[in-house]
Design an enzyme around this catalytic site. Structure first.
Site, short mmCIF file in Angstrom:
data_model
loop_
_atom_site.label_atom_id
_atom_site.label_comp_id
_atom_site.label_asym_id
_atom_site.label_seq_id
_atom_site.Cartn_x
_atom_site.Cartn_y
_atom_site.Cartn_z
N SER A 141 0.87 -1.19 0.00
CA SER A 141 0.00 0.00 0.00
C SER A 141 0.90 1.24 0.00
CB SER A 141 -0.86 0.00 1.26
OG SER A 141 -1.53 1.23 1.43
N TYR A 154 -2.75 -0.81 10.43
CA TYR A 154 -2.67 -1.08 8.98
C TYR A 154 -1.33 -0.62 8.41
CZ TYR A 154 -4.13 -1.08 4.04
OH TYR A 154 -4.23 -1.31 2.69
P1 NAD Z 1 -11.74 -5.67 -0.44
O1 NAD Z 1 -12.26 -5.60 0.96
O2 NAD Z 1 -12.61 -5.22 -1.56
O3 NAD Z 1 -11.23 -7.14 -0.76
C1 NAD Z 1 -10.42 -7.84 0.17
C2 NAD Z 1 -10.84 -9.29 0.17
O4 NAD Z 1 -10.03 -9.97 1.14
C3 NAD Z 1 -12.31 -9.52 0.56
O5 NAD Z 1 -12.96 -10.32 -0.40
C4 NAD Z 1 -12.21 -10.19 1.90
O6 NAD Z 1 -13.28 -11.12 2.14
C5 NAD Z 1 -10.87 -10.89 1.80
N1 NAD Z 1 -10.34 -11.21 3.13
C6 NAD Z 1 -10.32 -10.41 4.22
N2 NAD Z 1 -9.86 -11.08 5.27
C7 NAD Z 1 -9.59 -12.34 4.84
C8 NAD Z 1 -9.11 -13.50 5.48
N3 NAD Z 1 -8.82 -13.52 6.79
N4 NAD Z 1 -8.96 -14.64 4.76
C9 NAD Z 1 -9.25 -14.64 3.43
N5 NAD Z 1 -9.73 -13.56 2.77
C10 NAD Z 1 -9.89 -12.42 3.48
O7 NAD Z 1 -10.36 -4.84 -0.42
P2 NAD Z 1 -9.39 -4.31 -1.60
O8 NAD Z 1 -9.40 -2.83 -1.51
O9 NAD Z 1 -9.62 -5.00 -2.88
O10 NAD Z 1 -8.00 -4.78 -0.94
C11 NAD Z 1 -7.16 -5.76 -1.53
C12 NAD Z 1 -5.76 -5.50 -1.04
O11 NAD Z 1 -5.34 -4.21 -1.50
C13 NAD Z 1 -5.60 -5.46 0.48
O12 NAD Z 1 -4.40 -6.08 0.85
C14 NAD Z 1 -5.55 -3.98 0.79
O13 NAD Z 1 -4.87 -3.71 1.98
C15 NAD Z 1 -4.79 -3.48 -0.43
N6 NAD Z 1 -4.94 -2.05 -0.72
C16 NAD Z 1 -6.15 -1.51 -0.96
C17 NAD Z 1 -6.22 -0.15 -1.23
C18 NAD Z 1 -7.54 0.53 -1.51
O14 NAD Z 1 -7.57 1.77 -1.56
N7 NAD Z 1 -8.62 -0.19 -1.72
C19 NAD Z 1 -5.07 0.63 -1.26
C20 NAD Z 1 -3.84 0.04 -1.01
C21 NAD Z 1 -3.77 -1.32 -0.74
#
Ligand code: NAD
Length: 253
Positions: A141, A154
């Site tokens: 991130s 986080y």
């Molecule tokens: P999201 O919540 O849309 O998707 C995350 C998925 O991970 C969900 O389907 C959830 O059910 C699954 N998950 C959560 N805990 C879990 C567990 N214990 N076991 C298995 N699956 C699990 O989120 P996203 O925004 O698509 O995030 C994906 C990745 O990107 C994450 O690592 C997040 O930290 C990172 N990220 C997101 C952003 C953003 O702005 N959305 C920015 C930087 C990094």
């Protein structure tokens, strides 16, 4: 970008960035094991034609547990015979300062965002070693490299993702295993929308984030997935140990 020879495991595949990765990898011909704690991951197949569905397997499980990593590793080997690419993408965010966090929240954030990578390594790396190599992509991130308000657990967890990436890149380069971290700026996903609700001002939250990116907007899951697709292709084979910012200039201010 052709991924037709790539057996790929994607965690956090039911939603957001992970779901977009599954879609684009299947479209590029990859064989995919989609993993999520949310049983709706099993519905992903409904969105694809019969030919793509044959190249998709789903595993419902919590990435905090060794048993889940054992099961998705076994599913990939059983269905497709090997693992070429592992994408550790599952993650959670809780919007709080460090002192506001409970111990349970701290452990939950670190177990989902960090310990999951340890378990994946324990099960997937030996398979990659025995078959001559592979690629691991970890979702970091912007919070991996800069401080952002109220990311008490986080931010530190995503910082750890970078050091795991570097550590593994060095230790397993001799086995032809490459390991990179992809560090997105803000992406419009359910995780982001939930964080917005936690602030009490969802619209202001999104607007503020958009203007925090020099490019003037936040990103889409599809924009992220296309970068993973490039990194999984043979075009990107000199990358390892890299921390790759895809952040609309957020960390360039
Ligand atoms: P999201 O919540 O849309 O998707 C995350 C998925 O991970 C969900 O389907 C959830 O059910 C699954 N998950 C959560 N805990 C879990 C567990 N214990 N076991 C298995 N699956 C699990 O989120 P996203 O925004 O698509 O995030 C994906 C990745 O990107 C994450 O690592 C997040 O930290 C990172 N990220 C997101 C952003 C953003 O702005 N959305 C920015 C930087 C990094």
């Amino acid at each position: 970008m052709d991924l037709s020879n790539k057996v790929t495991i994607v965690t956090g595949a039911a939603s957001g960035i992970g779901a977009a990765i599954v879609e684009q990898f299947l479209a590029a011909g990859a064989r995919v094991v989609a993993v999520d704690v949310d049983p709706s991951v099993e519905l992903l197949a409904n969105g694809f034609d019969a030919a793509a569905r044959e190249r998709l397997r789903t595993v419902v499980g919590d990435v905090r547990e060794s048993e889940t990593a054992r099961r998705y590793t076994a599913a990939a080997i059983e269905a497709f015979g090997r693992i070429d690419v592992l994408i550790n993408n599952a993650g959670i965010a809780i919007i709080k300062t460090i002192t506001a966090h409970t111990e349970e929240e701290w452990d939950r954030v670190f177990d989902v965002n960090v310990k999951s990578i340890f378990w994946s390594a324990k099960h997937v790396v030996p398979e990659m070693q025995s078959r001559g190599g592979g690629l691991i992509l970890n979702t970091g991130s912007i919070s991996s490299v800069v401080g952002i308000a109220a990311q008490g657990a986080y931010g530190p967890s995503k910082g750890a993702v970078i050091q795991i990436t570097r550590q593994m890149a060095i230790d397993y380069a001799k086995d032809n295993i490459r390991v990179n971290a992809v560090c997105p700026g803000t992406v419009d996903t359910p995780l982001l929308r939930r964080s917005g609700i936690e602030t009490g001002d969802p619209e202001g939250f999104i607007h503020g984030l958009a203007s925090a990116h020099p490019i003037g907007r936040i990103s889409t899951p599809a924009e992220m997935a296309s970068f993973y697709r490039f990194l999984a292709s043979d075009e990107a084979r000199f990358f390892t140990g890299a921390v790759l910012m895809i952040d609309g200039g957020f960390t360039a201010w």
